[in-house]
Design a protein around this motif. Structure first.
Motif, mmCIF file in Angstrom:
data_model
loop_
_atom_site.group_PDB
_atom_site.id
_atom_site.type_symbol
_atom_site.label_atom_id
_atom_site.label_comp_id
_atom_site.label_asym_id
_atom_site.label_seq_id
_atom_site.Cartn_x
_atom_site.Cartn_y
_atom_site.Cartn_z
ATOM 1 N N GLY A 65 0.780 -1.230 0.000
ATOM 2 C CA GLY A 65 0.000 0.000 0.000
ATOM 3 C C GLY A 65 0.812 1.279 0.000
ATOM 4 O O GLY A 65 0.251 2.368 -0.037
ATOM 5 N N THR A 66 2.146 1.173 0.061
ATOM 6 C CA THR A 66 2.980 2.379 0.082
ATOM 7 C C THR A 66 3.826 2.517 -1.187
ATOM 8 O O THR A 66 4.777 3.295 -1.215
ATOM 9 C CB THR A 66 3.916 2.407 1.310
ATOM 10 O OG1 THR A 66 4.883 1.349 1.187
ATOM 11 C CG2 THR A 66 3.150 2.273 2.611
ATOM 12 N N GLU A 67 3.467 1.768 -2.216
ATOM 13 C CA GLU A 67 4.282 1.757 -3.426
ATOM 14 C C GLU A 67 4.396 3.149 -4.056
ATOM 15 O O GLU A 67 5.468 3.553 -4.505
ATOM 16 C CB GLU A 67 3.714 0.763 -4.446
ATOM 17 C CG GLU A 67 3.804 -0.697 -4.013
ATOM 18 C CD GLU A 67 2.643 -1.163 -3.138
ATOM 19 O OE1 GLU A 67 1.757 -0.338 -2.784
ATOM 20 O OE2 GLU A 67 2.616 -2.356 -2.800
ATOM 21 N N GLU A 68 3.293 3.900 -4.067
ATOM 22 C CA GLU A 68 3.318 5.242 -4.669
ATOM 23 C C GLU A 68 4.236 6.159 -3.869
ATOM 24 O O GLU A 68 5.046 6.891 -4.425
ATOM 25 C CB GLU A 68 1.884 5.811 -4.749
ATOM 26 C CG GLU A 68 1.792 7.154 -5.469
ATOM 27 C CD GLU A 68 1.985 8.347 -4.545
ATOM 28 O OE1 GLU A 68 2.421 9.402 -5.054
ATOM 29 O OE2 GLU A 68 1.725 8.243 -3.340
ATOM 30 N N ALA A 69 4.132 6.116 -2.554
ATOM 31 C CA ALA A 69 4.974 6.956 -1.701
ATOM 32 C C ALA A 69 6.444 6.574 -1.847
ATOM 33 O O ALA A 69 7.321 7.437 -1.930
ATOM 34 C CB ALA A 69 4.527 6.846 -0.248
#
Length: 122
Positions: A65-69
């Motif tokens: 869930g933190t791939e974009e960040a």
């Protein structure tokens, strides 16, 4: 009589800083201290700094869930090729014995993280 003005668009809320953990797999506390100091820039909050339990390659590890960040941080560091997913609690910078300079070079030029774009209204 003038028509009513359209409702004002809501301003994008001030984003919370990205919390980034640091894992030192180099065995050199000075490298971790330098990386941590350089990472503490606008838009980033340094979380946990810890030694690695096992050898790990240098890179930026994204939690589910933190791939974009993680991708935004990697782009800001010029380290897009070092992003991988892993079993971490949040975005984690790993300083590995293989090439800690690959991450440190990006951190030395790092001036902060731009906020994520405001999501579209509606």
């Amino acid at each position: 009589m003038e028509p009513p003005a359209p409702p004002a668009a809501e301003a994008c809320p001030e984003p919370a800083p990205l919390v980034v953990d640091v894992v030192d797999a180099t065995g050199d506390p000075a490298i971790a201290a330098e990386a941590t100091a350089l990472l503490a820039a606008p838009g980033v909050e340094v979380g946990t700094v810890s030694p690695a339990a096992d050898p790990q390659p240098s890179g930026i590890v994204a939690a589910a869930g933190t791939e974009e960040a993680a991708g935004r941080l990697a782009a800001a560091l010029g380290a897009e090729g070092l992003v991988r997913t892993g079993d971490v609690a949040r975005v984690t910078v790993v300083l590995g014995p293989d090439a800690p300079g690959a991450v440190l070079d990006g951190l030395r030029a790092f001036s902060g993280l731009d906020p994520a774009p405001c999501p579209p209204a509606g």
